[in-house]
Write an enzyme that holds these catalytic residues in place. Structure first.
Site, short mmCIF file in Angstrom:
data_model
loop_
_atom_site.label_atom_id
_atom_site.label_comp_id
_atom_site.label_asym_id
_atom_site.label_seq_id
_atom_site.Cartn_x
_atom_site.Cartn_y
_atom_site.Cartn_z
N ASP A 40 52.70 42.69 80.12
CA ASP A 40 53.58 43.04 81.24
C ASP A 40 54.56 41.91 81.56
O ASP A 40 55.73 42.15 81.83
CB ASP A 40 52.74 43.33 82.49
CG ASP A 40 52.14 44.72 82.48
OD1 ASP A 40 52.35 45.45 81.50
OD2 ASP A 40 51.45 45.08 83.45
N HIS A 68 48.55 50.43 78.84
CA HIS A 68 48.52 49.31 79.76
C HIS A 68 48.36 48.03 78.95
O HIS A 68 48.21 48.05 77.72
CB HIS A 68 47.39 49.46 80.78
CG HIS A 68 47.71 50.40 81.90
ND1 HIS A 68 48.77 50.20 82.74
CD2 HIS A 68 47.12 51.56 82.29
CE1 HIS A 68 48.82 51.19 83.63
NE2 HIS A 68 47.83 52.03 83.38
#
Length: 369
Positions: free
Chosen positions: A167, A137
């Site tokens: 991201d 992540h």
């Protein structure tokens, strides 16, 4: 006419990177069809916070798109995708490397049906290399690229970043940029391509200053010791008397001269090359003598590069954003309209007809017939 009008994008991605990339492409006029798993769809549909059962995060990222509900593990269901795959301009997916190939939907599979397809794969570590199959992540990518190690708090421990830089800046934006470049290349050559977007490695450009020093001079960056990590009084955060904070960035000499004059820094400390720590300490003591409002009044009208550290609520009340129409687009959800996610697409390139609703799961399944 919107620049991406008449382009069809099949979006197999979920959560944040891919959906944000296709949101921007939809803003520019592309038709985006999300392919979602039956029953639950994109995980973000069920994330809190929600309004009347509709996930706010999902709605923000998927406004103006269509949705089809399909079990990609079912060969018969995959066959129903064939007409869309044959006429799509772009496919974007965000599974771990190899998953789409095992489903019969990898780049080579799709290219066999559609030779000029532009196929974009977003993953954490890229499609090759020792980490390719590892889960991760945003926090992991920032940790393993050295960024987190430069964000130390007062106790010497890394501070949790409040933004998902990998991201968005490492995944969504590079995906959009490369898709647009591939479309331009296809206009010239008639050929599509496969784009391998690795969110982790796309964080390294943010360390350009550190990489240059390390490679050219052998100087590795120190947390709290460099120009942008707290090593200079010209780029630092100072506490005010009322426990607010001033973000001071008077890096250039002209700004520094204005800053030292306004805060009343003694002349012998203005040359911060002599003893940066002493100058920083003196500035901190001076800033602590007045309230945030007093400092804002003192900075008013002066080229000084200083700002109050504001809460998000305070930031959104700034009339500057309203004057620029940053939150001028609407998003309909729960029977009311809320501001849509601000777009990075320039107003002259946006599709004014872009929808103001996120799609219901499977509401465009008729496109498969």
């Amino acid at each position: 006419m919107a620049p991406l009008k008449d382009l069809l994008i099949l979006d197999f991605s979920t959560l944040l990177p891919g959906p944000m990339a296709t949101l921007m492409l939809a803003e520019a006029g592309a038709e985006v069809i999300k392919v979602e798993r039956p029953g639950t769809g994109d995980d973000m549909r069920g994330y809190e916070p929600s309004v009347q059962g509709e996930g706010i995060n999902f709605a923000m990222l998927n406004r103006g798109k269509q949705s089809i509900e399909l079990n990609l593990k079912d060969p018969a269901a995959r066959d129903r995708l064939r007409p869309l795959l044959e006429r799509a301009d772009v496919v974007i997916e965000q599974f771990r490397p190899g998953v789409m190939t095992r489903l019969g939907l990898g780049y080579e599979d799709v290219r066999a049906l559609n030779p000029d397809i532009i196929y974009c794969s977003i993953s954490g570590w890229g499609a090759s290399g020792p980490k390719a199959s590892e889960a991760g992540h945003d926090l992991n990518y920032m940790a393993e690229t050295g960024i987190l190690g430069l964000t130390l708090g007062s106790d010497g421990a890394p501070v949790l970043p409040p933004i998902l830089a990998a991201d968005i800046a490492g995944g969504a934006y590079p995906a959009m940029v490369n898709i647009l470049l591939a479309l331009r290349q296809r206009d010239k050559t008639g050929e599509g391509c496969w784009i391998d977007v690795a969110m982790g490695e796309n964080l390294f450009p943010f360390l350009y200053w550190a990489l240059g020093n390390a490679s050219a001079l052998g100087r590795w960056p120190r947390a709290g010791g460099e120009t942008v990590t707290g090593g200079t009084p010209r780029y630092n955060i100072y506490r005010t008397r009322d426990d607010r904070f001033i973000a001071a960035a008077p890096l250039e000499d002209k700004f520094w001269a204005n800053f030292t004059r306004v805060v009343g820094l003694p002349a012998e400390l203005c040359d911060d090359d002599k003893d940066p720590a002493a100058t920083t300490g003196a500035v901190a003591r001076l800033i602590a003598e007045k309230t945030a409002d007093e400092w804002l009044a003192a900075f008013e009208g002066v080229d000084i590069c200083c700002s109050l550290v504001r809460s998000l609520e305070e930031a959104l009340a700034d009339p500057h954003w309203n004057a620029r129409g940053v939150f001028g687009r609407g998003l309909r959800m729960g029977g009311r309209t809320v501001p849509a996610l601000p777009s990075v697409i320039a107003p002259c390139l946006r599709d004014d007809r872009a929808g103001d609703l996120a799609p219901g799961l499977g509401t465009s399944n008729d496109t498969l017939s």
